[in-house]
Design an enzyme around this catalytic site. Structure first.
Site, PDB file in Angstrom:
ATOM      1  N   LYS A 278       0.846  -1.208   0.000  1.00 24.35           N
ATOM      2  CA  LYS A 278       0.000   0.000   0.000  1.00 24.35           C
ATOM      3  C   LYS A 278       0.876   1.251   0.000  1.00 24.35           C
ATOM      4  O   LYS A 278       1.742   1.408   0.866  1.00 24.35           O
ATOM      5  CB  LYS A 278      -0.892  -0.010   1.252  1.00 24.35           C
ATOM      6  CG  LYS A 278      -1.621   1.319   1.523  1.00 24.35           C
ATOM      7  CD  LYS A 278      -2.508   1.250   2.781  1.00 24.35           C
ATOM      8  CE  LYS A 278      -3.103   2.609   3.139  1.00 24.35           C
ATOM      9  NZ  LYS A 278      -3.933   2.595   4.354  1.00 24.35           N
TER      10      LYS A 278
ATOM     11  N   ASP B 243      -2.797  10.265   3.544  1.00 22.20           N
ATOM     12  CA  ASP B 243      -4.157   9.807   3.834  1.00 22.20           C
ATOM     13  C   ASP B 243      -4.859  10.789   4.759  1.00 22.20           C
ATOM     14  O   ASP B 243      -4.681  10.759   5.971  1.00 22.20           O
ATOM     15  CB  ASP B 243      -4.091   8.407   4.482  1.00 22.20           C
ATOM     16  CG  ASP B 243      -5.482   7.840   4.768  1.00 22.20           C
ATOM     17  OD1 ASP B 243      -6.477   8.424   4.279  1.00 22.20           O
ATOM     18  OD2 ASP B 243      -5.567   6.815   5.466  1.00 22.20           O
TER      19      ASP B 243
ATOM     20  N   LYS C   3     -10.129  12.667   8.527  1.00 18.37           N
ATOM     21  CA  LYS C   3      -9.546  12.334   9.831  1.00 18.37           C
ATOM     22  C   LYS C   3      -9.471  13.579  10.706  1.00 18.37           C
ATOM     23  O   LYS C   3      -9.413  14.695  10.184  1.00 18.37           O
ATOM     24  CB  LYS C   3      -8.105  11.837   9.638  1.00 18.37           C
ATOM     25  CG  LYS C   3      -7.971  10.454   9.041  1.00 18.37           C
ATOM     26  CD  LYS C   3      -6.493  10.096   8.885  1.00 18.37           C
ATOM     27  CE  LYS C   3      -6.315   8.712   8.278  1.00 18.37           C
ATOM     28  NZ  LYS C   3      -6.841   7.623   9.106  1.00 18.37           N
TER      29      LYS C   3
ATOM     30  N   ASP D 134       1.749   6.574   5.331  1.00 15.97           N
ATOM     31  CA  ASP D 134       0.789   5.604   4.809  1.00 15.97           C
ATOM     32  C   ASP D 134       1.263   4.969   3.487  1.00 15.97           C
ATOM     33  O   ASP D 134       0.583   4.130   2.919  1.00 15.97           O
ATOM     34  CB  ASP D 134      -0.579   6.290   4.630  1.00 15.97           C
ATOM     35  CG  ASP D 134      -1.739   5.347   4.899  1.00 15.97           C
ATOM     36  OD1 ASP D 134      -1.535   4.322   5.578  1.00 15.97           O
ATOM     37  OD2 ASP D 134      -2.858   5.626   4.421  1.00 15.97           O
TER      38      ASP D 134
ATOM     39  N   ASP E 265     -12.162   6.646   4.416  1.00 18.06           N
ATOM     40  CA  ASP E 265     -10.868   6.494   5.094  1.00 18.06           C
ATOM     41  C   ASP E 265     -10.393   5.032   5.056  1.00 18.06           C
ATOM     42  O   ASP E 265      -9.244   4.744   5.351  1.00 18.06           O
ATOM     43  CB  ASP E 265     -10.991   6.984   6.543  1.00 18.06           C
ATOM     44  CG  ASP E 265      -9.645   7.249   7.186  1.00 18.06           C
ATOM     45  OD1 ASP E 265      -8.634   7.227   6.450  1.00 18.06           O
ATOM     46  OD2 ASP E 265      -9.599   7.473   8.413  1.00 18.06           O
TER      47      ASP E 265
ATOM     48  N   GLU F 249      -9.429   3.362   2.683  1.00 11.37           N
ATOM     49  CA  GLU F 249      -9.032   3.424   1.271  1.00 11.37           C
ATOM     50  C   GLU F 249      -7.953   2.404   0.919  1.00 11.37           C
ATOM     51  O   GLU F 249      -7.838   1.992  -0.230  1.00 11.37           O
ATOM     52  CB  GLU F 249      -8.526   4.844   0.932  1.00 11.37           C
ATOM     53  CG  GLU F 249      -7.055   5.139   1.271  1.00 11.37           C
ATOM     54  CD  GLU F 249      -6.723   5.042   2.763  1.00 11.37           C
ATOM     55  OE1 GLU F 249      -7.653   5.123   3.581  1.00 11.37           O
ATOM     56  OE2 GLU F 249      -5.542   4.861   3.101  1.00 11.37           O
TER      57      GLU F 249
ATOM     58  N   ARG G  94      -7.613  -0.742   1.626  1.00 16.30           N
ATOM     59  CA  ARG G  94      -8.133  -2.028   1.133  1.00 16.30           C
ATOM     60  C   ARG G  94      -8.682  -1.890  -0.281  1.00 16.30           C
ATOM     61  O   ARG G  94      -8.683  -2.840  -1.046  1.00 16.30           O
ATOM     62  CB  ARG G  94      -9.174  -2.567   2.126  1.00 16.30           C
ATOM     63  CG  ARG G  94     -10.376  -1.706   2.294  1.00 16.30           C
ATOM     64  CD  ARG G  94     -11.172  -2.048   3.563  1.00 16.30           C
ATOM     65  NE  ARG G  94     -10.555  -1.511   4.773  1.00 16.30           N
ATOM     66  CZ  ARG G  94     -11.023  -1.709   5.999  1.00 16.30           C
ATOM     67  NH1 ARG G  94     -12.112  -2.436   6.192  1.00 16.30           N
ATOM     68  NH2 ARG G  94     -10.401  -1.189   7.045  1.00 16.30           N
TER      69      ARG G  94
HETATM   70  N1  BES Z   1      -3.945   4.561   7.029  1.00 17.62           N
HETATM   71  C1  BES Z   1      -5.018   4.288   7.902  1.00 17.62           C
HETATM   72  C2  BES Z   1      -4.656   3.324   9.020  1.00 17.62           C
HETATM   73  C3  BES Z   1      -3.742   3.835  10.074  1.00 17.62           C
HETATM   74  C4  BES Z   1      -4.233   4.589  11.114  1.00 17.62           C
HETATM   75  C5  BES Z   1      -2.423   3.491  10.059  1.00 17.62           C
HETATM   76  C6  BES Z   1      -3.392   5.010  12.114  1.00 17.62           C
HETATM   77  C7  BES Z   1      -1.581   3.909  11.048  1.00 17.62           C
HETATM   78  C8  BES Z   1      -2.063   4.655  12.078  1.00 17.62           C
HETATM   79  C9  BES Z   1      -6.186   3.643   7.144  1.00 17.62           C
HETATM   80  O1  BES Z   1      -6.335   4.050   5.841  1.00 17.62           O
HETATM   81  C10 BES Z   1      -7.413   4.003   7.886  1.00 17.62           C
HETATM   82  O2  BES Z   1      -7.701   5.163   7.993  1.00 17.62           O
HETATM   83  N2  BES Z   1      -8.123   3.016   8.399  1.00 17.62           N
HETATM   84  C11 BES Z   1      -9.293   3.230   9.147  1.00 17.62           C
HETATM   85  C12 BES Z   1     -10.275   2.157   8.778  1.00 17.62           C
HETATM   86  C13 BES Z   1     -11.662   2.388   9.308  1.00 17.62           C
HETATM   87  C14 BES Z   1     -12.291   3.583   8.634  1.00 17.62           C
HETATM   88  C15 BES Z   1     -12.488   1.151   9.057  1.00 17.62           C
HETATM   89  C16 BES Z   1      -8.945   3.138  10.636  1.00 17.62           C
HETATM   90  O3  BES Z   1      -8.106   2.319  10.988  1.00 17.62           O
HETATM   91  O4  BES Z   1      -9.486   3.916  11.396  1.00 17.62           O
HETATM   92 ZN    ZN Z   2      -7.511   5.837   5.661  1.00 18.22          ZN
HETATM   93 ZN    ZN Z   3      -4.570   4.700   4.883  1.00 13.71          ZN
END
Ligand code: BES
Ligand code: ZN
Ligand code: ZN
Length: 501
Positions: free
Chosen positions: A261, A266, A273, A284, A343, A345, A347
């Protein structure tokens, strides 16, 4: 980068500004002690007997030799209890001594082998030294430190070429880790998807590899709905990078497929966020950086394996052209996905990359790396990556290797129940599964885009950079860690050994 060499120890002759000697906790002697000048030896011995230096893990003290002997100074370095000493301890101790040595403003130094000589020890010491000397100062006028250590020699009790070659390979692996750190640390304004793609193109040129970069129009035409949807909100268009290394003499040999990825920033998109720590979302892209670095390492070592790296890269931004919650996206493999949170994204882009990579390259195994979920950090903390997959054997191999490399990984289960959580009312699946088991439902989502090929997903959200909760070690550093590079390279090296060449 610093070059770490190995050399047969003749410490009564070794001219060096500093010799580092490891001492186990509670022990009063150390290897080669009798070859030191007798006055220097007596003084050290007295220090150990009087417990002024106890050898506790990571402690150190510097002794001046006052012209008695070829080394200007000696650093005693505590290795901790002998029974608890592992390769990871060697890596950390070598890193500690190196950081101390850097404070002494010298250009080179030597370090005696810490314990019984084997390949794992030489490798770990080399890695600890070279990783500890990394710094990211591209954006600073005053480079710190002013004097750079250029050469370090590990003194061992053998002149076997085997250990030379172990150190040479470890240098190449660390160069790749530092390459991953360098890209990972780039600020998002200097690293849009097109920049990552240009890095992959130069890598391919440097090592004579095939590379293909697909732009937005090609991605649309090919039906990569996930990558296109996430990329739509940004003025920096998405790219899909495919980098191929062919090292096996049997060209027909099925490759490993590595997918990483690379969200260059992000923001969360329309499901934006909170602003606190949003800057950290420049990391990210670290999964993609690891994939590029693994291929760089493998190519620089000319390993006899085939590897395909696929890096979907986008910037996830909120704008008038962004994808939205409620959108239903047709993915590369034909499945439809209901977007309920923009968010989630990572996946979306991995799904297309996985499905495309598998049909195009018929790999023997697939490994993806991604800073995918905050839930993985909640589950395991910031020092352990979460591993989920379809193949016990491959997971166990990675787990075992990770114990050796110190890149800790732990398996989470993928029971059928988790698939229930991502069922959608309007489409085949939805892109979020609720808070419970968030790291696993993300993996369950990805599993819809892999067939029966052995597949392992590594969530590096906690380990890709130094963050709140990261355990400080001597050889890690503020910023990107290059997590996964060493373990994956080891996996491929192991594979090479098993195959007839
Ligand atoms: N890049 C983030 C995950 C992340 C968050 C990595 C904090 C490192 C530290 C990912 O794209 C994301 O935002 N995931 C969300 C998923 C949720 C919306 C189901 C998350 O983990 O909150
Ligand atoms: Zn995200
Ligand atoms: Zn992300």
């Amino acid at each position: 980068m610093v070059q770490v060499k190995v050399e047969k120890a003749k410490i009564d002759q070794k001219q060096t500004p500093l010799l580092v000697i490891g001492v186990f906790e509670g022990e009063q002697d150390f290897p080669h002690s009798k070859e030191l000048d007798s006055a220097v030896y007596s003084s050290i011995r007295e220090m150990l007997e009087n417990k002024e230096f106890r050898g506790t893990f990571g402690s150190s003290i510097v002794v001046y030799t006052l012209g008695k002997g070829p080394m200007k100074k000696i650093m005693l370095l505590g290795l901790g209890k002998r029974e608890k000493f592992t390769n990871e301890s060697a890596r950390i101790c070598a890193g500690k001594a190196t950081r101390k040595a850097r404070e002494l403003e010298i250009k080179e130094f030597s370090m005696l082998q810490f314990s019984n000589l084997d390949e794992g020890l030489v490798e770990a010491m080399t890695e600890g030294i070279a990783l500890a000397l990394y710094s990211f100062d591209k954006y600073k006028e005053a480079k710190v430190p002013a004097t750079k250590i250029e050469e370090v020699t590990i003194l061992i009790n053998s002149d076997s070429l085997r250990f030379q070659s172990v150190a040479e390979k470890a240098n190449l692996i660390v160069e790749a880790v530092n390459f991953a750190r360098d890209i990972g640390n780039l600020p998002p304004n200097d690293c849009p998807p097109a920049h990552l793609a240009s890095i992959a193109v130069s890598l391919a040129q440097d090592y004579g590899m095939n590379v293909r970069v697909m732009d937005r129009y090609e991605l649309e035409n090919m039906g990569m709905g996930g990558i296109v949807a996430v990329g739509k909100g940004s003025n920096n268009p998405p790219k899909l990078i495919v980098l191929e290394y062919t090292g096996a003499s049997d060209l027909q040999q099925k490759p490993y497929l590595l997918v990483g990825k690379a969200v260059t920033f992000d923001t969360g998109g329309i499901s934006i966020k909170p602003s606190e720590k949003m800057d950290e979302m420049k990391f990210d892209k670290c999964g993609g950086c690891t994939v590029l670095a693994v291929i760089r390492a493998v190519a620089s070592m000319k390993l006899a394996v085939n590897v395909v790296g696929i890096v979907p890269s986008v910037e996830n931004m909120p704008s008038a052209t962004s994808y939205r919650p409620g959108d239903i996206i047709r993915m590369y493999n034909g499945k439809s996905v209901e977007v309920l949170n923009t968010d989630a994204e990572g996946r979306m882009i991995l799904a297309d990359a996985l499905a495309y990579g598998i049909v195009t390259h018929s790999p023997k195994a697939v490994i993806d790396l991604a800073t995918l979920t905050g839930a993985a950090v909640i589950a395991l903390g910031a020092n352990v990556a979460a591993v989920v997959g379809s193949n016990k054997q491959l997971i166990d191999r990675l787990r075992k290797l990770s114990d050796k490399t110190g890149e800790k990984m732990w398996e989470l289960p993928l029971y059928d129940e988790y698939h229930e959580q991502i069922k959608s009312t309007y489409a085949d699946i939805k892109n979020i599964g609720g808070r419970p088991g968030g790291a696993i439902t993300a993996a369950a989502f990805l599993s819809n885009f892999v067939n029966d090929v052995p597949w392992v997903h590594i969530d590096i959200a906690g380990t890709a950079w130094m963050q709140e909760g990261t355990h400080e070690k001597s050889y890690n550093h503020k910023g990107a860690s290059g997590f996964g590079v060493r373990t994956l390279v080891k996996l491929l090296m192991e594979d090479e050994k098993q195959l007839p060449t």
